[in-house]
Write a protein that holds these residues in place. Structure first.
Motif, short mmCIF file in Angstrom:
data_model
loop_
_atom_site.label_atom_id
_atom_site.label_comp_id
_atom_site.label_asym_id
_atom_site.label_seq_id
_atom_site.Cartn_x
_atom_site.Cartn_y
_atom_site.Cartn_z
N LYS A 102 -95.11 -0.61 -132.70
CA LYS A 102 -94.97 -1.27 -134.01
C LYS A 102 -95.33 -0.24 -134.96
N TYR A 103 -93.98 -0.07 -135.66
CA TYR A 103 -94.17 0.99 -136.66
C TYR A 103 -94.89 0.05 -138.01
N ALA A 104 -95.23 0.98 -138.84
CA ALA A 104 -96.11 0.23 -140.00
C ALA A 104 -95.15 -0.44 -141.13
N LYS A 105 -94.04 0.05 -141.17
CA LYS A 105 -92.97 -0.47 -142.21
C LYS A 105 -91.94 -1.59 -141.72
N SER A 106 -92.42 -1.86 -140.31
CA SER A 106 -91.53 -2.84 -139.55
C SER A 106 -92.47 -4.01 -139.05
N SER A 107 -91.57 -5.13 -139.20
CA SER A 107 -92.42 -6.37 -138.76
C SER A 107 -92.09 -6.62 -137.34
N GLU A 108 -91.04 -5.93 -136.63
CA GLU A 108 -90.66 -6.21 -135.17
C GLU A 108 -90.88 -5.34 -134.21
N PRO A 109 -92.06 -5.65 -133.42
CA PRO A 109 -92.33 -4.80 -132.19
C PRO A 109 -91.48 -4.36 -131.38
N ILE A 110 -91.36 -3.14 -130.73
CA ILE A 110 -90.55 -2.82 -129.79
C ILE A 110 -91.33 -2.67 -128.30
N SER A 111 -90.74 -3.59 -127.40
CA SER A 111 -91.50 -3.79 -125.80
C SER A 111 -91.25 -2.29 -125.24
N ILE A 112 -92.27 -2.07 -124.44
CA ILE A 112 -91.90 -0.75 -123.54
C ILE A 112 -92.52 -1.28 -122.17
N VAL A 113 -91.79 -0.79 -121.10
CA VAL A 113 -92.55 -1.29 -119.72
C VAL A 113 -92.29 0.11 -119.08
N LEU A 114 -93.34 0.24 -118.19
CA LEU A 114 -93.44 1.53 -117.38
C LEU A 114 -92.63 1.17 -116.20
N THR A 115 -91.71 2.01 -116.02
CA THR A 115 -90.90 2.06 -114.83
C THR A 115 -90.89 3.16 -113.74
N ASP A 116 -91.74 4.08 -114.00
CA ASP A 116 -91.80 5.13 -112.89
C ASP A 116 -93.13 5.83 -113.47
N SER A 117 -93.86 6.43 -112.52
CA SER A 117 -95.22 7.08 -112.74
C SER A 117 -95.41 8.02 -111.87
N GLN A 118 -95.53 9.27 -112.19
CA GLN A 118 -95.73 10.42 -111.39
C GLN A 118 -97.31 10.87 -111.66
N ASN A 119 -97.96 11.49 -110.77
CA ASN A 119 -99.19 12.09 -110.77
C ASN A 119 -99.01 13.52 -109.92
N GLU A 120 -99.80 14.41 -110.88
CA GLU A 120 -99.95 15.86 -110.18
C GLU A 120 -101.29 16.27 -110.29
N ILE A 121 -101.88 16.73 -109.10
CA ILE A 121 -103.21 17.28 -109.05
C ILE A 121 -103.35 18.62 -109.08
N LEU A 122 -103.58 19.32 -110.22
CA LEU A 122 -103.78 20.71 -110.46
C LEU A 122 -104.78 21.32 -109.72
N ASP A 123 -106.19 20.54 -110.05
CA ASP A 123 -107.20 21.15 -109.49
C ASP A 123 -108.12 19.85 -108.97
N PRO A 124 -108.21 19.84 -107.75
CA PRO A 124 -109.04 18.35 -107.24
C PRO A 124 -110.36 18.45 -107.92
N ASP A 125 -111.22 19.65 -108.26
CA ASP A 125 -112.36 19.34 -108.74
C ASP A 125 -112.33 19.08 -110.45
N ALA A 126 -111.44 19.02 -110.92
CA ALA A 126 -111.20 18.91 -112.54
C ALA A 126 -111.46 17.20 -112.72
N PRO A 127 -111.97 16.90 -113.89
CA PRO A 127 -112.20 15.64 -114.16
C PRO A 127 -111.06 14.78 -114.29
N TRP A 128 -111.11 13.50 -113.99
CA TRP A 128 -109.93 12.47 -114.05
C TRP A 128 -110.01 12.05 -115.60
#
Length: 73
Positions: free
Chosen positions: A47-73
């Motif tokens: 929702k933008y500051a100057k707008s009274s109408e929110p815009i809906s968002i829905v996650l349709t796809d997700s991808q994960n990539e592990i660059l370093d298994p020992d890195a913090p998540w």
């Protein structure tokens, strides 16, 4: 002639116009996200500051990539 070509042509012919001050605008918004563990549903709204109408968002796809298994998540 397209607007982009005219814009480029103008600044090519009048280089002093290209040295004008640059202005920026920071758009403030509110972002809320939701996740339902049982149904694996993700969504939210923005929702933008100057707008009274929110815009809906829905996650349709997700991808994960592990660059370093020992890195913090």
């Amino acid at each position: 002639m397209s607007m982009h070509k005219l814009f480029f042509l103008f600044f090519a012919l009048f280089p002093l116009g290209a040295q004008s001050a640059v202005t920026t605008e920071s758009l403030c918004f509110e972002l809320r996200t939701y996740y339902d563990e049982a149904s694996k549903w993700s969504g939210g709204f923005v929702k933008y500051a100057k707008s009274s109408e929110p815009i809906s968002i829905v996650l349709t796809d997700s991808q994960n990539e592990i660059l370093d298994p020992d890195a913090p998540w």
